[in-house]
Design a protein around this motif. Structure first.
Motif, mmCIF file in Angstrom:
data_model
loop_
_atom_site.group_PDB
_atom_site.id
_atom_site.type_symbol
_atom_site.label_atom_id
_atom_site.label_comp_id
_atom_site.label_asym_id
_atom_site.label_seq_id
_atom_site.Cartn_x
_atom_site.Cartn_y
_atom_site.Cartn_z
ATOM 1 N N ARG A 1 0.847 -1.187 0.000
ATOM 2 C CA ARG A 1 0.000 0.000 0.000
ATOM 3 C C ARG A 1 0.886 1.242 0.000
ATOM 4 O O ARG A 1 1.965 1.259 0.608
ATOM 5 C CB ARG A 1 -0.905 0.021 1.225
ATOM 6 C CG ARG A 1 -1.912 -1.101 1.258
ATOM 7 C CD ARG A 1 -2.900 -1.003 0.121
ATOM 8 N NE ARG A 1 -3.609 0.272 0.114
ATOM 9 C CZ ARG A 1 -4.390 0.692 -0.891
ATOM 10 N NH1 ARG A 1 -4.522 -0.052 -1.985
ATOM 11 N NH2 ARG A 1 -5.007 1.843 -0.821
ATOM 12 N N TYR B 1 6.859 9.382 -1.814
ATOM 13 C CA TYR B 1 6.006 8.228 -1.546
ATOM 14 C C TYR B 1 6.132 7.814 -0.094
ATOM 15 O O TYR B 1 7.106 8.143 0.596
ATOM 16 C CB TYR B 1 6.358 7.051 -2.453
ATOM 17 C CG TYR B 1 7.669 6.355 -2.109
ATOM 18 C CD1 TYR B 1 7.690 5.184 -1.359
ATOM 19 C CD2 TYR B 1 8.887 6.877 -2.535
ATOM 20 C CE1 TYR B 1 8.894 4.555 -1.051
ATOM 21 C CE2 TYR B 1 10.089 6.256 -2.226
ATOM 22 C CZ TYR B 1 10.087 5.093 -1.476
ATOM 23 O OH TYR B 1 11.265 4.474 -1.163
ATOM 24 N N HIS C 1 -2.265 10.550 -4.728
ATOM 25 C CA HIS C 1 -3.029 9.345 -5.070
ATOM 26 C C HIS C 1 -2.648 8.229 -4.105
ATOM 27 O O HIS C 1 -1.504 8.167 -3.632
ATOM 28 C CB HIS C 1 -2.721 8.918 -6.513
ATOM 29 C CG HIS C 1 -3.414 7.664 -6.947
ATOM 30 N ND1 HIS C 1 -4.787 7.498 -6.862
ATOM 31 C CD2 HIS C 1 -2.922 6.499 -7.470
ATOM 32 C CE1 HIS C 1 -5.110 6.305 -7.330
ATOM 33 N NE2 HIS C 1 -4.008 5.678 -7.687
ATOM 34 N N SER C 2 -3.581 7.380 -3.783
ATOM 35 C CA SER C 2 -3.325 6.217 -2.935
ATOM 36 C C SER C 2 -3.539 4.950 -3.743
ATOM 37 O O SER C 2 -4.455 4.889 -4.575
ATOM 38 C CB SER C 2 -4.265 6.210 -1.719
ATOM 39 O OG SER C 2 -4.050 7.342 -0.908
ATOM 40 N N GLY C 3 -2.700 3.948 -3.518
ATOM 41 C CA GLY C 3 -2.851 2.701 -4.264
ATOM 42 C C GLY C 3 -1.835 1.675 -3.836
ATOM 43 O O GLY C 3 -1.473 1.595 -2.656
ATOM 44 N N GLU C 4 -1.324 0.927 -4.807
ATOM 45 C CA GLU C 4 -0.353 -0.121 -4.531
ATOM 46 C C GLU C 4 0.848 0.034 -5.457
ATOM 47 O O GLU C 4 0.698 0.427 -6.617
ATOM 48 C CB GLU C 4 -0.974 -1.505 -4.724
ATOM 49 C CG GLU C 4 -2.068 -1.843 -3.724
ATOM 50 C CD GLU C 4 -2.540 -3.273 -3.869
ATOM 51 O OE1 GLU C 4 -2.419 -3.838 -4.989
ATOM 52 O OE2 GLU C 4 -3.025 -3.844 -2.873
ATOM 53 N N VAL C 5 2.018 -0.278 -4.922
ATOM 54 C CA VAL C 5 3.244 -0.193 -5.715
ATOM 55 C C VAL C 5 4.119 -1.401 -5.428
ATOM 56 O O VAL C 5 4.006 -2.045 -4.373
ATOM 57 C CB VAL C 5 4.047 1.089 -5.411
ATOM 58 C CG1 VAL C 5 3.235 2.337 -5.707
ATOM 59 C CG2 VAL C 5 4.543 1.093 -3.969
ATOM 60 N N ASP D 1 -0.548 2.523 -10.265
ATOM 61 C CA ASP D 1 -0.826 3.721 -9.470
ATOM 62 C C ASP D 1 0.299 4.745 -9.553
ATOM 63 O O ASP D 1 0.061 5.943 -9.374
ATOM 64 C CB ASP D 1 -1.109 3.329 -8.024
ATOM 65 C CG ASP D 1 -2.436 2.589 -7.891
ATOM 66 O OD1 ASP D 1 -3.440 3.116 -8.383
ATOM 67 O OD2 ASP D 1 -2.452 1.473 -7.333
ATOM 68 N N VAL E 1 -0.678 6.576 -12.587
ATOM 69 C CA VAL E 1 -1.843 7.427 -12.316
ATOM 70 C C VAL E 1 -1.421 8.764 -11.718
ATOM 71 O O VAL E 1 -1.853 9.827 -12.178
ATOM 72 C CB VAL E 1 -2.832 6.708 -11.377
ATOM 73 C CG1 VAL E 1 -3.888 7.695 -10.862
ATOM 74 C CG2 VAL E 1 -3.529 5.562 -12.101
ATOM 75 N N VAL E 2 -0.572 8.757 -10.679
ATOM 76 C CA VAL E 2 -0.218 10.013 -10.016
ATOM 77 C C VAL E 2 0.553 10.933 -10.962
ATOM 78 O O VAL E 2 0.406 12.165 -10.901
ATOM 79 C CB VAL E 2 0.560 9.751 -8.709
ATOM 80 C CG1 VAL E 2 2.002 9.333 -8.969
ATOM 81 C CG2 VAL E 2 0.501 10.972 -7.795
ATOM 82 N N SER F 1 -6.882 12.264 -5.771
ATOM 83 C CA SER F 1 -7.695 11.278 -6.478
ATOM 84 C C SER F 1 -8.805 10.829 -5.542
ATOM 85 O O SER F 1 -8.770 11.080 -4.331
ATOM 86 C CB SER F 1 -6.848 10.076 -6.897
ATOM 87 O OG SER F 1 -6.442 9.335 -5.754
ATOM 88 N N ALA G 1 -9.391 7.889 -4.565
ATOM 89 C CA ALA G 1 -8.816 6.941 -3.611
ATOM 90 C C ALA G 1 -8.108 7.674 -2.470
ATOM 91 O O ALA G 1 -8.244 7.304 -1.302
ATOM 92 C CB ALA G 1 -7.834 6.012 -4.321
#
Length: 210
Positions: free
Chosen positions: A3, A60, A117-121, A136, A139-140, A157, A159
């Motif tokens: 995350r 990040y 933006h929040s997500g997975e990397v 993601d 996306v950012v 975003s 999210a």
């Protein structure tokens, strides 16, 4: 995959600034470097600098799901400080300018925008460097190419907005942006007048300037 919260702090007007003042490129570059240093110095844990990308700092923070709520709160507290640090550094250069060149006399035109933006990397180590991969991350970066006409704003975003929540009593503009190769995404934008109302929390453990 982990995350992550991803934040791009981008200097608005950089391309025009450098292109318009190509004859004084050394002074233009020096100004941008000083502003990037100010942004980085104002950041703190859990934000980590992933890359410097010309006119932007890519930050990040990663962790297990159980750790991300506190990380998100810490990042949220820092966002106003990044704007303030940029503005203070820019205004100091404007006030202290003793050079009549076009680059030095137009530093005041620069502004800062932040997209989150929040997500997975996925994180891969390449030599002594760590590189972030994943949709993601794309996306950012694509969020910087948007239809917002203002030069100074915070864009979240959907999210990110879900985890960050509201910024005090400020109200975000709800809008939809088309991201190339991604499609339409809901965004939440705070403009300069809302940003000025946000409390600033000084960095307690800076990531350090370059």
């Amino acid at each position: 995959m982990k995350r992550a919260v991803l934040l791009m702090a981008d200097i608005s007007g950089y391309t025009r600034f450098v292109r318009a003042h190509a004859d004084t490129a050394d002074h233009a570059r020096r100004s941008i470097v000083n502003l990037l240093k100010a942004i980085i110095a104002a950041s703190s844990t859990p934000l980590t600098v992933a890359e410097l990308e010309g006119d932007a700092v890519f930050f990040y923070a990663i962790g297990d799901p159980s750790e991300m709520s506190e990380a998100t709160r810490a990042i949220k507290r820092q966002i106003p400080g990044l704007f303030q640090a940029f503005n203070v550094a820019r205004d100091a250069m404007v006030d202290g300018a003793d050079c009549p060149c076009q680059a030095c006399t137009h530093i005041g035109d620069l502004r800062l925008k932040q997209v989150v933006h929040s997500g997975e990397v996925a994180v891969e180590r390449i030599g002594r460097f760590e590189k972030l991969f994943g949709l993601d991350v794309i996306v950012v970066h694509r969020m910087l190419k948007n239809t917002v006409e203002a030069k100074e704003y915070l864009m979240l975003s959907d999210a990110a907005n879900s985890s960050f929540g509201t910024f005090g009593s400020t109200t975000a503009e709800e809008r939809t942006e088309y991201l190339d190769g991604i499609g339409e995404m809901a965004m939440h934008v705070y403009y300069a007048d809302e940003l000025s109302a946000l409390p600033v929390v000084p960095a307690a453990n800076g990531t350090g300037a370059l």
